[in-house]
Write a protein that holds these residues in place. Structure first.
Motif, PDB file in Angstrom:
ATOM      1  N   SER A   1       0.828  -1.193   0.000  1.00  0.00           N
ATOM      2  CA  SER A   1       0.000   0.000   0.000  1.00  0.00           C
ATOM      3  C   SER A   1       0.868   1.250   0.000  1.00  0.00           C
ATOM      4  O   SER A   1       2.042   1.219   0.343  1.00  0.00           O
ATOM      5  N   ASN A   2       0.223   2.354  -0.360  1.00  0.00           N
ATOM      6  CA  ASN A   2       0.886   3.613  -0.629  1.00  0.00           C
ATOM      7  C   ASN A   2       1.726   3.465  -1.898  1.00  0.00           C
ATOM      8  O   ASN A   2       1.436   2.613  -2.741  1.00  0.00           O
ATOM      9  N   ARG A   3       2.776   4.261  -2.067  1.00  0.00           N
ATOM     10  CA  ARG A   3       3.439   4.383  -3.362  1.00  0.00           C
ATOM     11  C   ARG A   3       4.822   3.734  -3.391  1.00  0.00           C
ATOM     12  O   ARG A   3       5.530   3.747  -2.390  1.00  0.00           O
ATOM     13  N   ILE A   4       5.169   3.214  -4.574  1.00  0.00           N
ATOM     14  CA  ILE A   4       6.523   2.757  -4.883  1.00  0.00           C
ATOM     15  C   ILE A   4       6.963   3.502  -6.130  1.00  0.00           C
ATOM     16  O   ILE A   4       6.297   3.435  -7.180  1.00  0.00           O
ATOM     17  N   ALA A   5       8.071   4.221  -6.029  1.00  0.00           N
ATOM     18  CA  ALA A   5       8.542   5.080  -7.123  1.00  0.00           C
ATOM     19  C   ALA A   5       8.822   4.267  -8.381  1.00  0.00           C
ATOM     20  O   ALA A   5       9.532   3.252  -8.342  1.00  0.00           O
ATOM     21  N   ASP A   6       8.241   4.699  -9.489  1.00  0.00           N
ATOM     22  CA  ASP A   6       8.449   4.095 -10.811  1.00  0.00           C
ATOM     23  C   ASP A   6       8.059   2.618 -10.859  1.00  0.00           C
ATOM     24  O   ASP A   6       8.402   1.923 -11.828  1.00  0.00           O
ATOM     25  N   GLY A   7       7.373   2.133  -9.827  1.00  0.00           N
ATOM     26  CA  GLY A   7       6.983   0.728  -9.797  1.00  0.00           C
ATOM     27  C   GLY A   7       8.158  -0.218  -9.820  1.00  0.00           C
ATOM     28  O   GLY A   7       8.044  -1.347 -10.325  1.00  0.00           O
ATOM     29  N   ARG A   8       9.295   0.208  -9.238  1.00  0.00           N
ATOM     30  CA  ARG A   8      10.509  -0.605  -9.294  1.00  0.00           C
ATOM     31  C   ARG A   8      11.217  -0.611  -7.945  1.00  0.00           C
ATOM     32  O   ARG A   8      11.216   0.387  -7.229  1.00  0.00           O
ATOM     33  N   PHE A   9      11.832  -1.740  -7.617  1.00  0.00           N
ATOM     34  CA  PHE A   9      12.705  -1.832  -6.454  1.00  0.00           C
ATOM     35  C   PHE A   9      13.568  -3.084  -6.612  1.00  0.00           C
ATOM     36  O   PHE A   9      13.337  -3.916  -7.510  1.00  0.00           O
ATOM     37  N   VAL A  10      14.549  -3.199  -5.749  1.00  0.00           N
ATOM     38  CA  VAL A  10      15.434  -4.372  -5.750  1.00  0.00           C
ATOM     39  C   VAL A  10      15.228  -5.110  -4.438  1.00  0.00           C
ATOM     40  O   VAL A  10      15.261  -4.507  -3.358  1.00  0.00           O
ATOM     41  N   LEU A  11      14.986  -6.405  -4.523  1.00  0.00           N
ATOM     42  CA  LEU A  11      14.773  -7.244  -3.343  1.00  0.00           C
ATOM     43  C   LEU A  11      15.738  -8.413  -3.393  1.00  0.00           C
ATOM     44  O   LEU A  11      15.708  -9.217  -4.340  1.00  0.00           O
ATOM     45  N   ASP A  12      16.629  -8.498  -2.414  1.00  0.00           N
ATOM     46  CA  ASP A  12      17.613  -9.580  -2.335  1.00  0.00           C
ATOM     47  C   ASP A  12      18.417  -9.694  -3.631  1.00  0.00           C
ATOM     48  O   ASP A  12      18.683 -10.792  -4.131  1.00  0.00           O
ATOM     49  N   GLY A  13      18.773  -8.539  -4.202  1.00  0.00           N
ATOM     50  CA  GLY A  13      19.572  -8.502  -5.414  1.00  0.00           C
ATOM     51  C   GLY A  13      18.809  -8.706  -6.703  1.00  0.00           C
ATOM     52  O   GLY A  13      19.398  -8.658  -7.792  1.00  0.00           O
ATOM     53  N   ARG A  14      17.502  -8.888  -6.619  1.00  0.00           N
ATOM     54  CA  ARG A  14      16.676  -9.144  -7.794  1.00  0.00           C
ATOM     55  C   ARG A  14      15.862  -7.896  -8.111  1.00  0.00           C
ATOM     56  O   ARG A  14      15.198  -7.326  -7.231  1.00  0.00           O
ATOM     57  N   ALA A  15      15.920  -7.439  -9.371  1.00  0.00           N
ATOM     58  CA  ALA A  15      15.136  -6.283  -9.799  1.00  0.00           C
ATOM     59  C   ALA A  15      13.675  -6.685  -9.963  1.00  0.00           C
ATOM     60  O   ALA A  15      13.361  -7.663 -10.664  1.00  0.00           O
ATOM     61  N   ILE A  16      12.797  -5.953  -9.304  1.00  0.00           N
ATOM     62  CA  ILE A  16      11.369  -6.230  -9.322  1.00  0.00           C
ATOM     63  C   ILE A  16      10.657  -5.053  -9.982  1.00  0.00           C
ATOM     64  O   ILE A  16      10.925  -3.894  -9.670  1.00  0.00           O
ATOM     65  N   LYS A  17       9.744  -5.346 -10.914  1.00  0.00           N
ATOM     66  CA  LYS A  17       8.898  -4.328 -11.517  1.00  0.00           C
ATOM     67  C   LYS A  17       7.445  -4.669 -11.236  1.00  0.00           C
ATOM     68  O   LYS A  17       6.984  -5.763 -11.579  1.00  0.00           O
ATOM     69  N   VAL A  18       6.727  -3.748 -10.604  1.00  0.00           N
ATOM     70  CA  VAL A  18       5.328  -3.968 -10.263  1.00  0.00           C
ATOM     71  C   VAL A  18       4.448  -3.016 -11.071  1.00  0.00           C
ATOM     72  O   VAL A  18       4.934  -2.086 -11.735  1.00  0.00           O
ATOM     73  N   ASP A  19       3.163  -3.243 -11.016  1.00  0.00           N
ATOM     74  CA  ASP A  19       2.201  -2.501 -11.817  1.00  0.00           C
ATOM     75  C   ASP A  19       2.288  -0.994 -11.564  1.00  0.00           C
ATOM     76  O   ASP A  19       2.377  -0.549 -10.420  1.00  0.00           O
ATOM     77  N   GLN A  20       2.279  -0.225 -12.638  1.00  0.00           N
ATOM     78  CA  GLN A  20       2.288   1.238 -12.551  1.00  0.00           C
ATOM     79  C   GLN A  20       0.864   1.731 -12.831  1.00  0.00           C
ATOM     80  O   GLN A  20       0.419   1.748 -13.975  1.00  0.00           O
ATOM     81  N   ASN A  21       0.171   2.107 -11.780  1.00  0.00           N
ATOM     82  CA  ASN A  21      -1.248   2.459 -11.911  1.00  0.00           C
ATOM     83  C   ASN A  21      -1.563   3.884 -11.489  1.00  0.00           C
ATOM     84  O   ASN A  21      -2.730   4.270 -11.446  1.00  0.00           O
ATOM     85  N   GLU A  22      -0.533   4.679 -11.187  1.00  0.00           N
ATOM     86  CA  GLU A  22      -0.712   6.102 -10.915  1.00  0.00           C
ATOM     87  C   GLU A  22       0.407   6.836 -11.654  1.00  0.00           C
ATOM     88  O   GLU A  22       1.469   7.086 -11.091  1.00  0.00           O
ATOM     89  N   GLY A  23       0.162   7.154 -12.936  1.00  0.00           N
ATOM     90  CA  GLY A  23       1.263   7.621 -13.769  1.00  0.00           C
ATOM     91  C   GLY A  23       2.306   6.518 -13.868  1.00  0.00           C
ATOM     92  O   GLY A  23       1.985   5.361 -14.179  1.00  0.00           O
TER      93      GLY A  23
END
Length: 343
Positions: free
Chosen positions: A77-99
């Motif tokens: 919940s709330n926001r994740i910038a650009d729908g991207r982050f790194v978790l345990d060295g793995r690049a994760i891309k999640v849905d971009q639903n607010e711009g």
């Protein structure tokens, strides 16, 4: 047992409403669509009841009007910038639903799930749902529960839990909007609020935290003393910011969070939580939005106070972690107490 009725269907599945009853006329109505808080009837100082959470009359409005009214939101919940982050060295891309940003779990988040009633009694309802590996881009198959219960003291407790089979991030929130004068009773700018927070997170023009953690002293974010919500706004859009809670955790595992009061009716809520932050949002998006009992919600018709891990935590290692590993249980508790203020 809780009073459970069928109120309609979505995608061929029954949508149920469950009603809990508490002391003094307290009544809580919950929906399986989004495991959401649909009604909350609370007495004023004279014992008169009003429904103090915003919502809709029509099931289709719950689906189409947006705003996440009363819903259990996630996976993050709330926001994740650009729908991207790194978790345990793995690049994760999640849905971009607010711009380009990710908001409240994406376009098919927990708020849009058809939850099942796992158990219920006269004093509680537990909803259950699952989020498969890869849903909205998130790693890990997650099972989750949201429980609403009226405790022995007449308070409302919301408990959200989750487990995963692969490391993931999770930040479930309840997204109720409150108007202590009663839903549809005008704006909330004159209602009083205090928050146990000495710091806040500045945001950029996307409402993404900059990474700074600033003192509230001398800013519009200083709610350490009870004051009108609208007395000092950070901009024309009002508040949509995380306040960093500073009260110590009590013996029950909860920290004091806030007090809100309608000075006219005397309706008052106090709130405590397990979480380190609370998002204060003053409902700037409402614009003749269909409400309940034929009401239309205008700008600032309600305020949301979403206790949470900080927004964009996966991209800010110095923020409280939202990582959930296999074998761990995510647990988020909010407790609301209702004690009218004397005249």
């Amino acid at each position: 047992m809780a009073d459970v009725t069928i109120i309609g269907q979505i995608d061929g599945r029954d949508i149920k409403a469950a009603t809990l009853f508490g002391p003094g006329g307290l009544r809580v109505v919950l929906l399986t669509y989004g495991a959401r808080l649909a009604e909350l009837w609370v007495p004023d100082r004279d014992g008169s009841l009003a429904d103090i959470v915003l919502g809709h009359d029509d099931l289709q409005d719950w689906r189409t009007q947006g705003g996440y009214l009363g819903a259990t939101c996630g996976r993050y919940s709330n926001r994740i910038a650009d729908g991207r982050f790194v978790l345990d060295g793995r690049a994760i891309k999640v849905d971009q639903n607010e711009g380009n940003q990710h908001l409240h779990g994406g376009r098919d988040g927990f708020d849009r799930k058809l939850w099942t009633i796992d158990s219920h009694s006269a004093q509680h309802v537990t909803f259950a749902a699952a989020s498969p590996d890869g849903e909205m881009g998130y790693p890990g198959a997650v099972t989750m529960r949201t429980t609403y219960r009226i405790d022995a003291a007449g308070g409302l407790v919301i408990e959200m839990t989750a487990k995963t089979n692969t490391a993931t991030v999770i930040n479930m929130v309840n997204h109720a909007y409150f108007n202590l004068a009663g839903q549809g009773a005008g704006d909330v700018m004159g209602q009083l609020l205090s928050v146990c927070a000495g710091f806040y997170l500045p945001v950029d023009d996307r409402l993404i935290p900059t990474g700074e953690v600033r003192p509230v002293t001398g800013t519009a974010f200083d709610f350490r003393a009870l004051r009108p919500i609208g007395a000092l706004l950070p901009g024309p859009g009002g508040f949509d910011h995380n306040l960093c809670l500073s009260a110590p955790v009590a013996a029950d595992g909860l920290r004091p969070c806030l007090q809100a009061l309608d000075p006219v009716s005397g309706r008052r809520i106090t709130m405590s939580t397990t979480e380190p932050g609370v998002q204060l949002y003053t409902g700037a998006h409402f614009d003749a939005t269909p409400g309940k009992a034929g009401q239309r919600y205008a700008r600032f018709a309600g305020f949301a106070v979403e206790t949470q891990r900080f927004p964009d935590s996966p991209n800010n290692p110095h923020f409280p972690s939202a990582r959930l590993a296999p074998g761990e249980t995510y647990r988020h508790v909010m407790r609301f107490d209702f004690c009218p203020a004397p005249r």
